[in-house]
Design a protein around this motif. Structure first.
Motif, mmCIF file in Angstrom:
data_model
loop_
_atom_site.group_PDB
_atom_site.id
_atom_site.type_symbol
_atom_site.label_atom_id
_atom_site.label_comp_id
_atom_site.label_asym_id
_atom_site.label_seq_id
_atom_site.Cartn_x
_atom_site.Cartn_y
_atom_site.Cartn_z
ATOM 1 N N TRP A 214 45.198 93.075 69.284
ATOM 2 C CA TRP A 214 45.709 92.524 69.984
ATOM 3 C C TRP A 214 44.888 90.774 70.071
ATOM 4 C CZ3 TRP A 214 48.954 95.269 74.569
ATOM 5 C CH2 TRP A 214 49.673 96.415 73.670
ATOM 6 N N VAL A 215 45.882 89.957 69.829
ATOM 7 C CA VAL A 215 45.562 88.613 69.815
ATOM 8 C C VAL A 215 45.485 88.196 71.750
ATOM 9 C CG1 VAL A 215 44.833 85.798 69.432
ATOM 10 C CG2 VAL A 215 45.166 88.317 67.474
ATOM 11 N N HIS A 216 44.427 87.881 72.346
ATOM 12 C CA HIS A 216 45.169 87.924 73.332
ATOM 13 C C HIS A 216 45.088 86.867 74.228
ATOM 14 C CE1 HIS A 216 44.718 92.048 75.187
ATOM 15 N NE2 HIS A 216 43.947 92.439 74.298
ATOM 16 N N SER A 217 44.697 85.483 73.527
ATOM 17 C CA SER A 217 43.754 84.373 73.562
ATOM 18 C C SER A 217 43.923 83.627 72.758
ATOM 19 C CB SER A 217 43.023 83.851 75.091
ATOM 20 O OG SER A 217 43.138 82.459 75.615
ATOM 21 N N VAL A 218 44.533 82.173 72.702
ATOM 22 C CA VAL A 218 44.149 81.272 71.795
ATOM 23 C C VAL A 218 43.807 79.596 72.597
ATOM 24 C CG1 VAL A 218 45.427 82.119 70.207
ATOM 25 C CG2 VAL A 218 46.678 80.489 71.787
ATOM 26 N N CYS A 219 43.451 79.042 71.819
ATOM 27 C CA CYS A 219 42.767 78.248 72.361
ATOM 28 C C CYS A 219 42.287 76.544 71.230
ATOM 29 C CB CYS A 219 41.515 78.030 73.329
ATOM 30 S SG CYS A 219 41.356 76.275 74.216
ATOM 31 N N PHE A 220 43.020 75.910 71.382
ATOM 32 C CA PHE A 220 43.037 74.131 70.216
ATOM 33 C C PHE A 220 41.676 74.173 70.655
ATOM 34 C CE2 PHE A 220 45.384 74.630 66.898
ATOM 35 C CZ PHE A 220 46.588 74.134 67.077
ATOM 36 N N SER A 221 41.077 73.272 70.092
ATOM 37 C CA SER A 221 39.377 72.677 70.450
ATOM 38 C C SER A 221 40.520 71.535 70.685
ATOM 39 C CB SER A 221 38.644 71.936 70.278
ATOM 40 O OG SER A 221 39.038 71.533 68.543
ATOM 41 N N HIS A 222 39.756 70.128 71.531
ATOM 42 C CA HIS A 222 40.545 68.532 71.921
ATOM 43 C C HIS A 222 40.934 68.102 71.011
ATOM 44 C CE1 HIS A 222 40.143 65.278 74.471
ATOM 45 N NE2 HIS A 222 39.728 64.689 73.554
ATOM 46 N N SER A 223 39.730 67.768 70.074
ATOM 47 C CA SER A 223 40.748 67.848 68.678
ATOM 48 C C SER A 223 41.247 67.665 67.860
ATOM 49 C CB SER A 223 38.749 67.122 67.941
ATOM 50 O OG SER A 223 39.445 68.580 67.232
ATOM 51 N N GLY A 224 41.619 69.034 68.421
ATOM 52 C CA GLY A 224 43.055 70.100 67.864
ATOM 53 C C GLY A 224 42.161 69.972 65.995
ATOM 54 N N ASN A 225 40.834 70.307 65.821
ATOM 55 C CA ASN A 225 40.450 70.587 64.125
ATOM 56 C C ASN A 225 39.981 72.215 64.537
ATOM 57 O OD1 ASN A 225 41.053 68.466 63.722
ATOM 58 N ND2 ASN A 225 39.283 67.792 63.827
ATOM 59 N N ARG A 226 40.048 72.743 66.004
ATOM 60 C CA ARG A 226 38.841 73.853 65.970
ATOM 61 C C ARG A 226 40.250 75.382 66.560
ATOM 62 N NH1 ARG A 226 32.593 72.576 66.252
ATOM 63 N NH2 ARG A 226 32.645 71.609 64.595
ATOM 64 N N LEU A 227 40.384 75.992 65.982
ATOM 65 C CA LEU A 227 40.976 77.010 67.108
ATOM 66 C C LEU A 227 40.308 78.180 67.258
ATOM 67 C CD1 LEU A 227 43.774 77.516 67.877
ATOM 68 C CD2 LEU A 227 44.439 78.827 65.761
ATOM 69 N N ALA A 228 39.849 78.848 68.698
ATOM 70 C CA ALA A 228 39.655 80.038 69.007
ATOM 71 C C ALA A 228 41.415 80.676 69.414
ATOM 72 C CB ALA A 228 38.303 79.494 70.078
ATOM 73 N N TRP A 229 40.345 82.016 68.940
ATOM 74 C CA TRP A 229 40.531 82.855 69.673
ATOM 75 C C TRP A 229 39.926 84.918 70.153
ATOM 76 C CZ3 TRP A 229 41.208 81.737 64.976
ATOM 77 C CH2 TRP A 229 40.966 82.831 63.632
ATOM 78 N N THR A 230 40.970 85.234 71.543
ATOM 79 C CA THR A 230 39.929 86.561 71.116
ATOM 80 C C THR A 230 40.861 87.352 71.040
ATOM 81 O OG1 THR A 230 40.534 86.501 73.837
ATOM 82 C CG2 THR A 230 38.918 85.778 73.165
ATOM 83 N N SER A 231 40.401 88.578 70.363
ATOM 84 C CA SER A 231 41.412 89.472 70.079
ATOM 85 C C SER A 231 40.469 90.947 71.181
ATOM 86 C CB SER A 231 40.859 90.061 68.142
ATOM 87 O OG SER A 231 41.638 91.107 68.232
ATOM 88 N N HIS A 232 41.700 92.655 70.710
ATOM 89 C CA HIS A 232 41.655 93.625 71.688
ATOM 90 C C HIS A 232 40.147 94.299 70.855
ATOM 91 C CE1 HIS A 232 42.477 95.355 75.157
ATOM 92 N NE2 HIS A 232 41.925 96.776 74.162
ATOM 93 N N ASP A 233 39.330 93.851 70.006
ATOM 94 C CA ASP A 233 38.475 94.740 69.383
ATOM 95 C C ASP A 233 37.588 93.810 69.326
ATOM 96 O OD1 ASP A 233 38.808 94.220 65.988
ATOM 97 O OD2 ASP A 233 38.425 92.453 67.850
ATOM 98 N N SER A 234 37.183 93.261 70.665
ATOM 99 C CA SER A 234 36.335 92.867 71.626
ATOM 100 C C SER A 234 35.263 92.086 69.836
ATOM 101 C CB SER A 234 34.889 93.815 71.550
ATOM 102 O OG SER A 234 35.035 94.635 72.361
ATOM 103 N N THR A 235 36.151 91.156 69.167
ATOM 104 C CA THR A 235 35.287 90.144 69.270
ATOM 105 C C THR A 235 36.566 88.494 69.413
ATOM 106 O OG1 THR A 235 37.939 90.357 67.587
ATOM 107 C CG2 THR A 235 36.177 91.258 66.897
ATOM 108 N N VAL A 236 35.737 87.884 69.211
ATOM 109 C CA VAL A 236 35.581 85.434 69.249
ATOM 110 C C VAL A 236 35.734 85.514 68.036
ATOM 111 C CG1 VAL A 236 33.125 85.269 69.742
ATOM 112 C CG2 VAL A 236 35.676 83.972 70.704
ATOM 113 N N SER A 237 36.884 84.653 67.814
ATOM 114 C CA SER A 237 37.151 84.031 66.299
ATOM 115 C C SER A 237 37.037 82.811 66.251
ATOM 116 C CB SER A 237 37.766 84.564 65.126
ATOM 117 O OG SER A 237 37.743 86.203 65.255
ATOM 118 N N VAL A 238 36.740 81.795 65.526
ATOM 119 C CA VAL A 238 36.885 80.337 65.591
ATOM 120 C C VAL A 238 36.668 80.047 64.133
ATOM 121 C CG1 VAL A 238 36.014 77.781 65.922
ATOM 122 C CG2 VAL A 238 35.427 80.168 67.128
ATOM 123 N N ALA A 239 38.818 79.420 64.042
ATOM 124 C CA ALA A 239 39.073 78.850 62.636
ATOM 125 C C ALA A 239 38.724 77.330 62.459
ATOM 126 C CB ALA A 239 40.569 79.637 62.504
#
Lengths: 391, 150
Positions: A214-239
């Motif tokens: 499950w994706v617990h939390s999402v956050c855009f960076s200040h510029s909006g060009n990057r997106l980070a999210w954390t998932s329940h399989d103990s991963t953190v990702s940045v797009a």
């Protein structure tokens, strides 16, 4: 750094006002309590009672000073301060399951509510009828929406869901705003259009493309060009948005993280079931996300001599000769941290952030950012109790 | 009592099958995932080259296939390799794996726990201890949350 224990119950959600003197939080029941800072103490000044179910999301619009709350009773209320007390206005969300999260848009003319009905309600105020109406984003969401975050252009919305995916939608409402310009996430943005979807089949051996939780939390960076999210399989990702949109993930060794925020354009702080915030550093040139360090109170100094009697007592009680074992919680929060919010500095130069958790306490953390010219982020100094980043 | 309580057949109906909102996992194709190469792994064990055998057996994990036989064969092969290791070499074996390798090893270990045989649990527990030291609780969380596993 400060820690204040508000309750013995978990704090379900919290929101700060514009100058950070007041905090609205839900003490795990149907109400919202507003506390005001009184020197070093916090005094309760308002109780907002209207919901019939647990309040699952609170957001406080800094400029227009309105609070929006959403709850398990499938309703959302917009509260305005009139003559010293908060008056609610019901918003019909047209959902048949609990609402889970709510966020004001940056311009505060609309807000988004994620719910268990597998859809997102975008609500805006209709002047002619003098009430709030909502539009739904349904496709292709297949499960509960757990978290939302707006892009700075007031149109794009990131949503993390229980169907293991993080998506970016367009929430463009022609009644309240102009057509947005193109962004790295896309240029055509009709309402409800999905501009990005993370992977999420959980296949092993994939370093890119989300995970299987499950994706617990999402956050855009200040510029909006990057997106980070954390998932329940103990991963953190940045797009990173763009033609060569890349997704970088890090499988962490900790328990799953429940909340995440950017503190600079390349650093992320996240916290979760391990009860302490953690720093991650994103390097877009190398396309890598690395673990930057644990942020918390330092461990107590090693024990001074223990008497023989104490040794035997410890052996008797805990099968180990020392006073404290690895299992003791030396962290500030004594239970999972469920929400993190930036207090000062914004998402590009955060100097203070706040965490609330299931232990009913609130921690305020200081971040010291020193930008030495031309130096890469090679070291992180933890000066108790703040964090130094050179970069 | 009304008549329709005589038959209990309605209790065998799986209502979830008729739910139009039911969540179906994405199909990922990969019908040709055959699992690790038995011949290669066997020859490496016979030669005594256990490190190589470990790497070989962790290749081509049958994650996406629906064929239960392939999965069972793979699990049996992995167990053979893990049992062939000396206790003192287990730690080195784990160190030689990368992050994804440790996650995959953890998946096989838990699969092995599901169906214990003579000595398998003892061996698996030793491997579990070392894999946990390398991968942390995060690797166990990934075993529990994986939709498609070995």
């Amino acid at each position: 750094m400060a820690y204040h224990s508000f309750l013995l119950e978990p704090i379900s959600c919290h929101a700060w006002n514009k100058d950070r003197t007041q905090i609205a939080l839900c003490p795990n029941n149907h109400d919202v309590h507003i506390y005001k800072k009184d020197g070093t103490k916090w005094t309760k000044i308002h109780e907002l009672k209207e919901h019939n179910g647990q309040v699952t999301g609170i957001d406080w619009a800094p400029d227009s000073n309105r609070i929006v709350t959403c709850g398990a009773d499938r309703n959302a209320y917009v509260w305005t301060l009139k003559e010293g007390s908060w008056k609610p206005t019901l918003v019909i969300l047209r959902i048949n399951r609990a609402a889970r999260c709510v966020k004001w848009s940056p311009k505060e003319n609309k807000f988004a509510v994620g719910s268990g009905s597998r859809l997102i309600s975008i609500c805006y105020f209709e002047q002619e009828n003098d009430w709030w109406v909502c539009k739904h984003i349904k496709k292709p969401i297949r499960s509960t929406i757990l978290s939302l975050d707006w892009h700075p252009n007031n149109v794009l919305l990131a949503a993390g869901s229980c169907d293991f995916k993080c998506r970016v939608f367009s929430a463009y409402i022609k009644e309240v705003e102009e057509k947005p310009g193109p962004t790295p996430w896309g240029s055509k943005m009709p309402f409800g259009e999905m501009l990005f979807e993370s992977g999420g089949s959980g296949a092993v051996g994939q370093s890119s493309g989300g995970g299987g939780g499950w994706v617990h939390s999402v956050c855009f960076s200040h510029s909006g060009n990057r997106l980070a999210w954390t998932s329940h399989d103990s991963t953190v990702s940045v797009a990173e948005g763009g033609k060569t949109g890349t997704v970088t993930s890090l499988s962490s060794e900790t328990l799953p993280l429940l909340c995440v925020t950017f503190i600079t354009e390349s650093s992320i702080v996240a916290a979760g079931h391990d009860c302490y915030p953690v720093l991650f550093v994103y390097d877009s040139a190398k396309g890598s996300l690395t673990f930057g360090g644990k942020l918390d109170v330092p461990k107590q100094a090693a024990q001074k001599g223990i008497s023989a009697r104490e040794r035997f007592q410890n052996l008797d009680r805990r099968a180990s000769e020392t006073q404290s074992t690895e299992k003791d919680l030396n962290t500030l929060h004594k239970n999972s941290i469920s929400q993190i919010s930036v207090m000062e500095g914004g998402r590009n130069q955060c100097t203070k952030f706040c965490t609330t958790g299931m232990d009913g306490g609130m921690g305020i953390w200081d971040v010291k950012l020193s930008f030495a010219l031309g130096k890469k982020i090679t070291q992180l100094f933890k000066v108790m109790p703040s964090l130094n980043i050179c970069g | 009592m009304s008549k329709n309580t005589v038959s209990a057949r309605f209790r065998r109906v799986d209502v979830d099958e008729y739910d139009e909102n039911k969540f179906v996992d994405e199909e990922d194709g990969a019908e040709n995932q055959l699992g690790p190469d038995e011949a290669e792994v066997d020859s490496l064990i016979r030669q005594g080259n256990l490190m190589e055998a470990l790497h070989a057996v962790l290749k081509n994990p049958p994650i996406n296939t629906k064929n239960q036989n392939v999965k069972d064969r793979a699990e049996g092969l992995v167990l053979k390799v893990l049992s062939a290791f000396k206790s003192s070499d287990i730690e080195k074996g784990v160190q030689s794996l990368d992050k994804n390798g440790v996650d995959l090893l953890m998946k096989y270990i838990y699969k092995g726990f599901e169906r214990p045989s003579e000595n398998s649990s003892a061996v698996l527990l030793q491997w579990h201890e070392k894999a946990l030291a390398a991968g942390g609780v995060g690797s166990i969380v990934r075993v529990l949350t994986a939709r498609k596993t070995v």
